[in-house]
Scaffold this motif. Structure first.
Motif, short mmCIF file in Angstrom:
data_model
loop_
_atom_site.label_atom_id
_atom_site.label_comp_id
_atom_site.label_asym_id
_atom_site.label_seq_id
_atom_site.Cartn_x
_atom_site.Cartn_y
_atom_site.Cartn_z
N SER A 93 0.72 -1.44 -0.09
CA SER A 93 -0.14 -0.04 -0.10
C SER A 93 0.67 1.24 -0.08
CB SER A 93 -0.84 -0.11 1.27
OG SER A 93 -0.23 -0.39 2.50
N VAL A 94 1.87 1.19 0.07
CA VAL A 94 2.92 2.50 0.21
C VAL A 94 3.79 2.43 -0.83
CG1 VAL A 94 2.75 2.65 2.83
CG2 VAL A 94 4.77 1.19 1.85
N GLY A 95 3.66 1.24 -1.71
CA GLY A 95 4.63 1.24 -2.88
C GLY A 95 5.77 0.41 -2.93
N ASP A 96 6.17 -0.15 -1.76
CA ASP A 96 7.23 -0.84 -1.79
C ASP A 96 7.11 -2.37 -2.41
OD1 ASP A 96 8.48 0.85 -0.09
OD2 ASP A 96 8.25 -0.04 1.80
N THR A 97 8.00 -2.60 -2.96
CA THR A 97 8.01 -4.18 -3.86
C THR A 97 7.89 -5.35 -2.89
OG1 THR A 97 9.25 -3.19 -5.45
CG2 THR A 97 9.20 -5.50 -5.40
N VAL A 98 6.74 -6.06 -3.09
CA VAL A 98 6.60 -7.39 -2.23
C VAL A 98 7.38 -8.38 -2.98
CG1 VAL A 98 4.83 -8.79 -1.48
CG2 VAL A 98 4.33 -6.32 -1.72
N ASP A 99 7.13 -8.64 -4.16
CA ASP A 99 7.86 -9.88 -4.71
C ASP A 99 7.73 -9.68 -6.37
OD1 ASP A 99 9.45 -12.12 -4.98
OD2 ASP A 99 8.64 -12.77 -2.98
N PHE A 100 8.23 -10.88 -7.10
CA PHE A 100 8.10 -10.84 -8.47
C PHE A 100 8.41 -12.15 -8.84
CE2 PHE A 100 12.15 -9.37 -7.16
CZ PHE A 100 13.17 -10.03 -7.76
N TRP A 101 7.95 -12.43 -10.12
CA TRP A 101 8.10 -13.71 -10.65
C TRP A 101 8.17 -13.72 -12.09
CZ3 TRP A 101 9.73 -18.57 -9.20
CH2 TRP A 101 9.45 -19.83 -9.96
N PHE A 102 9.10 -14.20 -12.62
CA PHE A 102 9.11 -14.00 -14.36
C PHE A 102 8.67 -15.52 -14.90
CE2 PHE A 102 11.90 -13.63 -18.40
CZ PHE A 102 10.82 -12.69 -18.98
N SER A 103 8.05 -15.40 -15.58
CA SER A 103 7.35 -16.74 -16.42
C SER A 103 7.34 -16.50 -17.93
CB SER A 103 5.98 -16.89 -15.88
OG SER A 103 5.51 -18.25 -16.48
N GLN A 104 7.40 -17.74 -18.59
CA GLN A 104 7.32 -17.87 -20.03
C GLN A 104 5.86 -17.88 -20.39
OE1 GLN A 104 9.99 -20.85 -22.12
NE2 GLN A 104 11.06 -20.99 -20.23
N HIS A 105 4.81 -18.35 -19.38
CA HIS A 105 3.62 -18.44 -19.56
C HIS A 105 2.46 -17.82 -18.90
CE1 HIS A 105 4.69 -21.80 -22.22
NE2 HIS A 105 5.20 -22.30 -21.08
N ARG A 106 1.50 -17.30 -19.26
CA ARG A 106 0.63 -16.51 -18.37
C ARG A 106 -0.62 -17.33 -18.23
NH1 ARG A 106 -2.63 -11.29 -20.32
NH2 ARG A 106 -3.52 -10.50 -18.18
N HIS A 107 -0.49 -18.19 -17.26
CA HIS A 107 -1.52 -19.15 -16.61
C HIS A 107 -2.04 -19.64 -15.34
CE1 HIS A 107 1.64 -21.55 -16.50
NE2 HIS A 107 1.82 -22.14 -17.54
N LEU A 108 -2.72 -20.16 -14.87
CA LEU A 108 -3.01 -20.38 -13.40
C LEU A 108 -1.92 -21.03 -12.67
CD1 LEU A 108 -4.81 -20.51 -11.11
CD2 LEU A 108 -5.53 -22.82 -11.85
N ALA A 109 -0.87 -21.82 -13.27
CA ALA A 109 0.45 -22.40 -12.53
C ALA A 109 1.27 -21.41 -12.26
CB ALA A 109 1.05 -23.49 -13.37
N ALA A 110 1.46 -20.37 -13.16
CA ALA A 110 2.55 -19.42 -13.20
C ALA A 110 2.03 -18.51 -12.07
CB ALA A 110 2.77 -18.76 -14.34
N ALA A 111 0.72 -18.08 -11.97
CA ALA A 111 0.20 -17.10 -11.01
C ALA A 111 0.22 -17.64 -9.80
CB ALA A 111 -1.15 -16.85 -11.52
N LYS A 112 0.03 -19.21 -9.30
CA LYS A 112 0.22 -19.86 -8.19
C LYS A 112 1.51 -19.80 -7.81
CE LYS A 112 -2.06 -23.33 -7.55
NZ LYS A 112 -2.61 -24.82 -7.52
N ARG A 113 2.58 -19.92 -8.62
CA ARG A 113 4.15 -20.04 -8.04
C ARG A 113 4.32 -18.44 -7.67
NH1 ARG A 113 7.09 -23.19 -13.02
NH2 ARG A 113 6.13 -25.21 -12.70
N PHE A 114 3.82 -17.54 -8.24
CA PHE A 114 4.11 -16.05 -7.68
C PHE A 114 3.56 -15.93 -6.47
CE2 PHE A 114 2.48 -11.90 -7.66
CZ PHE A 114 3.59 -11.11 -7.44
N PHE A 115 2.35 -16.24 -6.54
CA PHE A 115 1.68 -15.87 -5.05
C PHE A 115 2.11 -16.87 -3.76
CE2 PHE A 115 -1.43 -13.89 -8.01
CZ PHE A 115 -1.65 -12.59 -7.41
N THR A 116 2.38 -18.27 -4.05
CA THR A 116 3.11 -18.77 -3.35
C THR A 116 4.16 -18.31 -2.59
OG1 THR A 116 1.97 -21.10 -4.25
CG2 THR A 116 3.93 -21.21 -2.77
#
Length: 234
Positions: A93-116
């Motif tokens: 909420s203050v603009g600080d970076t939480v995390d990041f994840w680079f993926s070759q695909h944009r699908h459920l598995a990639a999003a789950k890896r990022f949020f996990t």
């Protein structure tokens, strides 16, 4: 960390820092070093970036400040070998970076890896703001459920609130520009592996600029001071 290197530590850190922080190409850095009487090939600078960026980032993460419990998450596009790939990112909420994840695909598995990854590192947030992506919504619900089941008192743990709004997520859209501004002069990456490392280094520099690292000797160190402090820890 620098033992056996042909060049001095200060030269290596300078090239790595300038490449990650500013809109310079590898050949720009080669020319700049040449003007200072230092002959170094652009491929050598690239090897320094690939080798030292993850080591410095690992040290930085150990000093990284805690983030707030309200996140904004989204993904942006990065070109690799002429193909668009996806950089998942989240800020608080203050603009600080939480995390990041680079993926070759944009699908459920990639999003789950990022949020996990983000939840394991920073804990469960109270709320996550996303755009209209149903995939991101499903991945948050799945990761939240897994996290709650792993807690002993999950029955009394509130689920993560999800808000889907294109306009509320303008905050992270603006933050994407910091990364895209640095990536643009590179004219695309040649390999996914090196792109992953370089993007992580660029994200690290942005976190340094946001003062997300804890340095007891100086509450507001410069980029150079942060790089040297982290390198000295090895």
């Amino acid at each position: 960390m620098f033992k056996g290197r042909h060049f001095d530590q200060s030269i290596i850190l300078l090239c790595v820092r300038w490449y990650l922080a500013y809109g310079l190409s590898l050949r720009d850095l080669k020319e700049m070093m040449s003007e200072r009487g230092i002959s170094v090939d652009h491929s050598t600078i690239h090897r320094w970036v690939v080798h030292f960026s993850p080591l410095i980032l690992d040290r930085f993460n150990r000093r990284k400040r805690a983030v707030t419990g309200k996140w904004h998450a989204d993904e942006t596009y990065i070109k690799v070998r002429g193909q668009w790939m996806y950089l998942y990112r989240a800020i608080d909420s203050v603009g600080d970076t939480v995390d990041f994840w680079f993926s070759q695909h944009r699908h459920l598995a990639a999003a789950k890896r990022f949020f996990t990854k983000a939840i394991e590192r920073h804990g469960r947030p109270q709320r996550i703001v996303i755009d209209g992506s149903q995939t991101n919504r499903e991945s948050i619900i799945s990761c939240d459920m897994t996290s709650r089941l792993q807690e002993r008192r999950h029955i009394h743990t509130k689920p993560i609130r999800i808000r889907q709004s294109q306009y509320l997520n303008n905050r992270i859209e603006q933050d994407h520009r910091r990364i895209k501004r640095r990536v643009r002069p590179m004219l695309g990456f040649k390999a996914f592996s090196s792109a992953t490392i370089t993007l992580a280094g660029i994200e690290m520099v942005q976190m340094m600029r946001k003062r997300q690292g804890r340095f007891s000797y100086n509450p507001s160190p410069s980029l150079a001071e942060q790089f040297h402090a982290l390198a000295a820890a090895f």
